[in-house]
Write a protein that holds these residues in place. Structure first.
Motif, PDB file in Angstrom:
ATOM      1  N   ALA A  70       7.896 -10.153  -3.892  1.00 40.55           N
ATOM      2  CA  ALA A  70       7.652  -8.763  -3.472  1.00 40.55           C
ATOM      3  C   ALA A  70       8.812  -8.236  -2.641  1.00 40.55           C
ATOM      4  CB  ALA A  70       6.344  -8.680  -2.691  1.00 40.55           C
ATOM      5  N   ALA A  84      11.096  -5.196  -3.688  1.00 43.68           N
ATOM      6  CA  ALA A  84      11.223  -4.045  -2.786  1.00 43.68           C
ATOM      7  C   ALA A  84      12.681  -3.650  -2.601  1.00 43.68           C
ATOM      8  CB  ALA A  84      10.588  -4.368  -1.434  1.00 43.68           C
ATOM      9  N   ILE A 131       6.355  -3.711  -6.821  1.00 45.14           N
ATOM     10  CA  ILE A 131       6.159  -4.596  -5.668  1.00 45.14           C
ATOM     11  C   ILE A 131       4.781  -5.251  -5.714  1.00 45.14           C
ATOM     12  CG2 ILE A 131       5.943  -4.645  -3.145  1.00 45.14           C
ATOM     13  CD1 ILE A 131       8.070  -2.320  -3.184  1.00 45.14           C
ATOM     14  N   GLY A 132       3.755  -4.458  -5.935  1.00 48.62           N
ATOM     15  CA  GLY A 132       2.404  -5.004  -5.984  1.00 48.62           C
ATOM     16  C   GLY A 132       2.205  -5.989  -7.112  1.00 48.62           C
ATOM     17  N   ALA A 190       3.941  -9.333  -6.283  1.00 53.68           N
ATOM     18  CA  ALA A 190       3.182 -10.087  -5.282  1.00 53.68           C
ATOM     19  C   ALA A 190       1.923 -10.694  -5.885  1.00 53.68           C
ATOM     20  CB  ALA A 190       2.823  -9.186  -4.102  1.00 53.68           C
ATOM     21  N   LEU A 195      -1.883 -10.394   0.363  1.00 51.11           N
ATOM     22  CA  LEU A 195      -0.824  -9.875  -0.518  1.00 51.11           C
ATOM     23  C   LEU A 195      -0.903  -8.364  -0.757  1.00 51.11           C
ATOM     24  CD1 LEU A 195      -0.467 -12.826  -3.020  1.00 51.11           C
ATOM     25  CD2 LEU A 195       1.109 -12.140  -1.214  1.00 51.11           C
ATOM     26  N   SER A 218       2.067  -5.912   0.302  1.00 52.05           N
ATOM     27  CA  SER A 218       2.626  -5.040  -0.737  1.00 52.05           C
ATOM     28  C   SER A 218       2.686  -3.590  -0.276  1.00 52.05           C
ATOM     29  CB  SER A 218       1.799  -5.144  -2.020  1.00 52.05           C
ATOM     30  OG  SER A 218       1.868  -6.444  -2.538  1.00 52.05           O
ATOM     31  N   SER A 239       6.128  -1.641   0.133  1.00 56.50           N
ATOM     32  CA  SER A 239       6.319  -0.446  -0.681  1.00 56.50           C
ATOM     33  C   SER A 239       6.706   0.749   0.178  1.00 56.50           C
ATOM     34  CB  SER A 239       5.042  -0.140  -1.468  1.00 56.50           C
ATOM     35  OG  SER A 239       5.227   1.032  -2.223  1.00 56.50           O
ATOM     36  N   ALA A 253       0.895   0.183  -4.689  1.00 56.72           N
ATOM     37  CA  ALA A 253       1.200  -1.233  -4.446  1.00 56.72           C
ATOM     38  C   ALA A 253      -0.059  -2.024  -4.159  1.00 56.72           C
ATOM     39  CB  ALA A 253       2.179  -1.350  -3.271  1.00 56.72           C
ATOM     40  N   ALA A 282      -1.187  -5.051  -6.631  1.00 58.34           N
ATOM     41  CA  ALA A 282      -1.280  -6.435  -6.142  1.00 58.34           C
ATOM     42  C   ALA A 282      -2.626  -7.040  -6.503  1.00 58.34           C
ATOM     43  CB  ALA A 282      -1.058  -6.476  -4.632  1.00 58.34           C
TER      44      ALA A 282
END
Length: 157
Positions: free
Chosen positions: A34, A38, A67-68, A71, A81, A85, A89, A148, A152
């Motif tokens: 993540a 990012a 990102i999510g 992760a 997580l 995230s 984010s 995000a 995740a």
């Protein structure tokens, strides 16, 4: 025969074996992925904004989703997580906005981004960001974080 002996219940002898527990993932690997996502997304976001000369909500959505998903996919179902995230984010969208400002200032001054950073520093870019921030600037931060969180959670499905 011993008096403590109990024969197994008839249903337990015919029950199907249970499946092994699903793999939960590696939280550390999920966080590392993540963070990398990012940083990459922040730079890409800044360059997309520079190329379009404006900020797009879809780009903030993409930042949060990347990102999510990173992760959740690598980190598993750990409840920390999605929260991490969100924070990453928001930071990535903010860093992307600062990257955009640095690119614009460099373009206007006909210098490189490195020179802009060495003369103004990150604090100078943040000052410019504060002056130009409006409701939509903050909305994009929130949109990225919201996406995000959901990504995740869905990345583990």
């Amino acid at each position: 025969m011993s008096q403590n002996f109990q024969p197994p219940a008839p249903d337990s002898m015919t029950a199907a074996p249970t499946a092994p527990a699903a793999r939960t993932g590696n939280v550390g690997l999920g966080i590392a992925a993540a963070v990398v996502a990012a940083l990459v997304a922040a730079v890409a976001y800044g360059y997309i904004m520079k190329a379009a000369d404006k900020e797009y909500g879809y780009a903030a959505i993409a930042v949060g989703a990347l990102i999510g998903f990173a992760a959740g996919k690598l980190g598993g179902r750990n409840p920390i997580l999605p929260v991490i995230s969100v924070l990453l984010s928001i930071g990535a969208v903010f860093l992307g906005q600062l990257t955009f400002i640095a690119l614009v200032v460099a373009d206007l001054g006909h210098v490189g981004v490195g020179e802009v950073l060495s003369k103004t520093g990150v604090g100078g870019l943040i000052d410019v960001w504060k002056e130009g921030a409006d409701v939509m600037t903050y909305a994009f931060l929130g949109i990225g974080g919201f996406v995000a969180f959901g990504a995740a959670k869905k990345g583990t499905e």
